[in-house]
Design a protein around this motif. Structure first.
Motif, PDB file in Angstrom:
ATOM      1  N   ARG A 219      57.039  19.971 -30.574  1.00 25.80           N
ATOM      2  CA  ARG A 219      56.045  21.035 -30.782  1.00 25.80           C
ATOM      3  C   ARG A 219      54.596  20.538 -30.870  1.00 25.80           C
ATOM      4  O   ARG A 219      53.697  21.298 -31.186  1.00 25.80           O
ATOM      5  CB  ARG A 219      56.359  21.792 -32.076  1.00 25.80           C
ATOM      6  N   SER A 220      54.362  19.258 -30.624  1.00 30.52           N
ATOM      7  CA  SER A 220      52.981  18.762 -30.738  1.00 30.52           C
ATOM      8  C   SER A 220      52.072  19.455 -29.711  1.00 30.52           C
ATOM      9  O   SER A 220      52.453  19.637 -28.560  1.00 30.52           O
ATOM     10  CB  SER A 220      52.962  17.250 -30.492  1.00 30.52           C
ATOM     11  N   SER A 221      50.856  19.818 -30.155  1.00 31.15           N
ATOM     12  CA  SER A 221      49.902  20.459 -29.247  1.00 31.15           C
ATOM     13  C   SER A 221      48.857  19.472 -28.735  1.00 31.15           C
ATOM     14  O   SER A 221      48.126  19.756 -27.792  1.00 31.15           O
ATOM     15  CB  SER A 221      49.170  21.581 -29.989  1.00 31.15           C
ATOM     16  N   GLY A 222      48.743  18.329 -29.414  1.00 32.28           N
ATOM     17  CA  GLY A 222      47.718  17.346 -29.049  1.00 32.28           C
ATOM     18  C   GLY A 222      46.375  17.599 -29.723  1.00 32.28           C
ATOM     19  O   GLY A 222      45.430  16.834 -29.550  1.00 32.28           O
ATOM     20  N   LYS A 223      46.303  18.681 -30.525  1.00 36.38           N
ATOM     21  CA  LYS A 223      45.016  19.079 -31.135  1.00 36.38           C
ATOM     22  C   LYS A 223      44.390  17.968 -31.996  1.00 36.38           C
ATOM     23  O   LYS A 223      43.193  17.712 -31.914  1.00 36.38           O
ATOM     24  CB  LYS A 223      45.270  20.275 -32.056  1.00 36.38           C
ATOM     25  N   MET A 224      45.243  17.325 -32.816  1.00 44.14           N
ATOM     26  CA  MET A 224      44.707  16.308 -33.733  1.00 44.14           C
ATOM     27  C   MET A 224      44.127  15.134 -32.944  1.00 44.14           C
ATOM     28  O   MET A 224      43.003  14.700 -33.195  1.00 44.14           O
ATOM     29  CB  MET A 224      45.830  15.848 -34.678  1.00 44.14           C
ATOM     30  N   GLY A 225      44.896  14.643 -31.968  1.00 44.55           N
ATOM     31  CA  GLY A 225      44.437  13.490 -31.189  1.00 44.55           C
ATOM     32  C   GLY A 225      43.200  13.820 -30.362  1.00 44.55           C
ATOM     33  O   GLY A 225      42.303  12.990 -30.208  1.00 44.55           O
ATOM     34  N   ILE A 226      43.152  15.047 -29.825  1.00 40.23           N
ATOM     35  CA  ILE A 226      41.975  15.456 -29.048  1.00 40.23           C
ATOM     36  C   ILE A 226      40.750  15.485 -29.963  1.00 40.23           C
ATOM     37  O   ILE A 226      39.663  15.024 -29.594  1.00 40.23           O
ATOM     38  CB  ILE A 226      42.224  16.830 -28.385  1.00 40.23           C
ATOM     39  N   ALA A 227      40.925  15.987 -31.180  1.00 39.57           N
ATOM     40  CA  ALA A 227      39.800  16.012 -32.135  1.00 39.57           C
ATOM     41  C   ALA A 227      39.341  14.593 -32.461  1.00 39.57           C
ATOM     42  O   ALA A 227      38.135  14.329 -32.580  1.00 39.57           O
ATOM     43  CB  ALA A 227      40.210  16.759 -33.413  1.00 39.57           C
ATOM     44  N   ILE A 228      40.286  13.670 -32.578  1.00 39.94           N
ATOM     45  CA  ILE A 228      39.906  12.271 -32.872  1.00 39.94           C
ATOM     46  C   ILE A 228      39.150  11.690 -31.676  1.00 39.94           C
ATOM     47  O   ILE A 228      38.116  11.029 -31.837  1.00 39.94           O
ATOM     48  CB  ILE A 228      41.159  11.411 -33.188  1.00 39.94           C
ATOM     49  N   ALA A 229      39.666  11.942 -30.477  1.00 35.35           N
ATOM     50  CA  ALA A 229      38.998  11.431 -29.262  1.00 35.35           C
ATOM     51  C   ALA A 229      37.569  11.983 -29.177  1.00 35.35           C
ATOM     52  O   ALA A 229      36.617  11.233 -28.928  1.00 35.35           O
ATOM     53  CB  ALA A 229      39.808  11.821 -28.026  1.00 35.35           C
ATOM     54  N   ASN A 230      37.412  13.280 -29.412  1.00 37.27           N
ATOM     55  CA  ASN A 230      36.071  13.888 -29.375  1.00 37.27           C
ATOM     56  C   ASN A 230      35.151  13.264 -30.420  1.00 37.27           C
ATOM     57  O   ASN A 230      33.975  13.008 -30.154  1.00 37.27           O
ATOM     58  CB  ASN A 230      36.154  15.396 -29.631  1.00 37.27           C
ATOM     59  N   ALA A 231      35.696  13.027 -31.627  1.00 37.72           N
ATOM     60  CA  ALA A 231      34.866  12.489 -32.724  1.00 37.72           C
ATOM     61  C   ALA A 231      34.357  11.086 -32.374  1.00 37.72           C
ATOM     62  O   ALA A 231      33.181  10.776 -32.584  1.00 37.72           O
ATOM     63  CB  ALA A 231      35.676  12.452 -34.025  1.00 37.72           C
ATOM     64  N   PHE A 232      35.227  10.236 -31.820  1.00 43.61           N
ATOM     65  CA  PHE A 232      34.792   8.874 -31.469  1.00 43.61           C
ATOM     66  C   PHE A 232      33.802   8.909 -30.306  1.00 43.61           C
ATOM     67  O   PHE A 232      32.821   8.162 -30.295  1.00 43.61           O
ATOM     68  CB  PHE A 232      36.001   7.995 -31.134  1.00 43.61           C
ATOM     69  N   ALA A 233      34.051   9.781 -29.324  1.00 49.20           N
ATOM     70  CA  ALA A 233      33.126   9.882 -28.188  1.00 49.20           C
ATOM     71  C   ALA A 233      31.761  10.352 -28.690  1.00 49.20           C
ATOM     72  O   ALA A 233      30.715   9.877 -28.244  1.00 49.20           O
ATOM     73  CB  ALA A 233      33.680  10.842 -27.144  1.00 49.20           C
ATOM     74  N   HIS A 234      31.786  11.268 -29.640  1.00 47.73           N
ATOM     75  CA  HIS A 234      30.556  11.794 -30.215  1.00 47.73           C
ATOM     76  C   HIS A 234      29.732  10.683 -30.870  1.00 47.73           C
ATOM     77  O   HIS A 234      28.502  10.724 -30.881  1.00 47.73           O
ATOM     78  CB  HIS A 234      30.936  12.873 -31.232  1.00 47.73           C
ATOM     79  N   GLU A 235      30.411   9.670 -31.391  1.00 43.89           N
ATOM     80  CA  GLU A 235      29.691   8.557 -32.032  1.00 43.89           C
ATOM     81  C   GLU A 235      29.478   7.388 -31.077  1.00 43.89           C
ATOM     82  O   GLU A 235      29.312   6.248 -31.495  1.00 43.89           O
ATOM     83  CB  GLU A 235      30.434   8.093 -33.299  1.00 43.89           C
ATOM     84  N   GLY A 236      29.555   7.658 -29.789  1.00 42.06           N
ATOM     85  CA  GLY A 236      29.133   6.666 -28.784  1.00 42.06           C
ATOM     86  C   GLY A 236      30.238   5.794 -28.235  1.00 42.06           C
ATOM     87  O   GLY A 236      29.969   4.925 -27.395  1.00 42.06           O
ATOM     88  N   VAL A 254      35.101  12.274 -22.838  1.00 37.84           N
ATOM     89  CA  VAL A 254      36.335  11.490 -23.045  1.00 37.84           C
ATOM     90  C   VAL A 254      37.031  11.293 -21.694  1.00 37.84           C
ATOM     91  O   VAL A 254      37.207  12.245 -20.936  1.00 37.84           O
ATOM     92  CB  VAL A 254      37.287  12.248 -24.004  1.00 37.84           C
ATOM     93  N   LYS A 255      37.434  10.015 -21.424  1.00 34.78           N
ATOM     94  CA  LYS A 255      38.231   9.774 -20.204  1.00 34.78           C
ATOM     95  C   LYS A 255      39.673  10.153 -20.530  1.00 34.78           C
ATOM     96  O   LYS A 255      40.283   9.555 -21.430  1.00 34.78           O
ATOM     97  CB  LYS A 255      38.130   8.299 -19.818  1.00 34.78           C
TER      98      LYS A 255
END
Ligand SMILES: Cc1cc2nc3c(=O)[nH]c(=O)nc-3n(C[C@H](O)[C@H](O)[C@H](O)COP(=O)(O)O)c2cc1C
Length: 407
Positions: A219-236, A254-255
């Motif tokens: 049932r994983s949606s990937g939401k948590m990991g996508i949020a983490i990827a966005n957060a790191f990309a946001h910080e360069g 994010v690639k």
């Protein structure tokens, strides 16, 4: 085990902040927000939508911000209010409160007022504090618009739960001005802090094929990991996200490598891991796959039917074996003995730390917008966090990683 929380350093002094105020009832809180930001040493300019003036007076915001408040494209004496200059002046653009109407315009690029033209011209980070009644906030269009503006790289300061101006209770209240200020302080503290770092994130489920039409999934949606990827990309950071099957997508910085099976996820993760500085494995990888794949659709015959399963590769454990310079972080989603099981995984898989969450915590786990985590380090120290939006949890993980790497 010791339980503790991490301290933050705050810094808004000298920052140029453009505050956009829209026509929600929470506009009266913009006055407090301006006051708090000015007290922190920030330079504030305010832009309002025409309708917002009926909720809070431009004069009040002008006095508090010590600057002229802009509403229209032209001043009364027909001089153009250069929206491009305003947009380029700012270190950050904060839209608080943001109405459902303005949110929809941001999602579609509609540009019929000064605030929207500044938004579309802004090169700085844009922070959006939605404020609306509970049913407006729950409406699928509002939810979609929020996802859209996040995917464009904007940062949403999540609304809070509580009593609303309508008398209803629920989610939708604009974040309190004090909380908006601390949100911004954390942002500025970490700004660009992962520049030059290569970060690998895995997210989502895996699908293990049984035959051409069936698979074993979760049932994983990937939401948590996508949020983490966005957060790191946001910080360069230079972020690679290996993403299992989901309709969700990270923002364009994010690639993203889309995969289906655990084998594909393993191959892509090991390849990207070689050159990564940090790897956070949040995907819900299947533990087992069908031992024999049937190339034809399996026909319905007997009353019972058995599928032989075989173990998939433990990606996290394999990365643990290959680990050299990388900071390797795992996720543990458990239904019982969460901390105990998670702690064992740190040593067994050669991790730097682990993020544990329990399916028994309300609002935590798969396909929700929120999560409640504990982070456990190599010394068995447990850091507990409150239930928060997945975007905020991602930030906590980013901050924890930053502090961990500084040690
Ligand atoms: C009393 C009152 C309160 C309102 N409060 C909100 C609100 O909290 N959030 C919201 O999205 N819209 C609210 N609205 C509707 C907006 O004011 C309306 O959609 C307006 O066109 C938004 O304009 P703007 O986005 O250009 O500022 C309210 C309207 C009224 C009359």
């Amino acid at each position: 085990m010791a339980h503790s929380t991490l301290p933050f350093l705050f810094m808004l002094n000298g920052k140029k902040i453009l505050l956009g105020v829209t026509a929600g009832i929470a506009a009266y809180k913009a006055a407090t927000l301006v006051r708090l930001l000015v007290k922190k040493g920030a330079e504030i300019k305010v832009i309002m939508t025409p309708d917002a003036q009926t909720f809070v007076s431009p004069q009040t915001l002008s006095v508090l911000s010590k600057n002229k408040v802009e509403v229209d494209f032209f001043t009364p004496d027909k001089v153009w209010n250069n929206h491009v200059h305003l947009a380029l002046w700012a270190d950050a653009f904060v839209i608080a409160p943001c109405t459902a109407n303005t949110l929809a315009k941001m999602a579609t690029g509609l540009c019929d007022n000064l605030l929207m033209s500044v938004y579309l011209s802004a090169r700085c980070k844009v922070y959006v504090a939605p404020a609306m009644d509970v049913d407006m906030y729950q409406h699928p269009t509002a939810k979609n618009n929020i996802q859209k503006i996040i995917s464009y790289g904007n940062i949403v300061i999540p609304p809070e739960n509580g009593e609303l101006a309508s008398g209803l209770h629920g989610e939708g209240r604009m974040a309190e001005p004090e909380n908006i200020v601390s949100f911004l302080e954390k942002e500025f503290e970490n700004h660009g802090s992962f520049k030059g770092k290569k970060v690998l994130i895995s997210a989502g489920p895996t699908y293990e094929e049984i035959d051409p039409v069936r698979f074993i999934g979760n049932r994983s949606s990937g939401k948590m990991g996508i949020a983490i990827a966005n957060a790191f990309a946001h910080e360069g950071a230079d972020v690679t996200l290996v993403l299992g099957p989901t309709h969700l997508a990270p923002n364009s910085a994010v690639k993203c490598i889309r995969v289906e099976s655990s084998n594909e996820m393993y191959a892509n993760c090991t390849e990207a891991f070689k050159t990564s500085d940090i790897a956070i494995m949040s995907a819900a990888v299947a533990d087992y796959k069908a031992a024999d794949y049937s190339s034809q659709k399996i026909k319905k015959k007997e009353d019972t039917f058995q599928i032989n399963l075989t173990k998939t590769t433990d990606i996290l454990a394999e990365l643990g074996k290959q680990k050299k310079q990388q900071c390797l972080v795992g996720f543990a989603l458990e239904t019982e003995n969460v901390i105990e099981y998670a702690t064992k995984k740190i040593k067994a898989k050669n991790l730097d730390f682990i993020i544990a969450n329990s399916l028994q915590d309300k609002g935590a786990g798969f396909a929700t917008d929120t999560n409640k985590i504990s982070i456990i380090d190599k010394g068995d120290k447990v850091f507990d966090y409150d239930l928060k939006s997945k975007e905020e949890v991602a930030k906590d993980i980013l901050n924890f990683t930053l502090n961990y790497l500084k040690k």
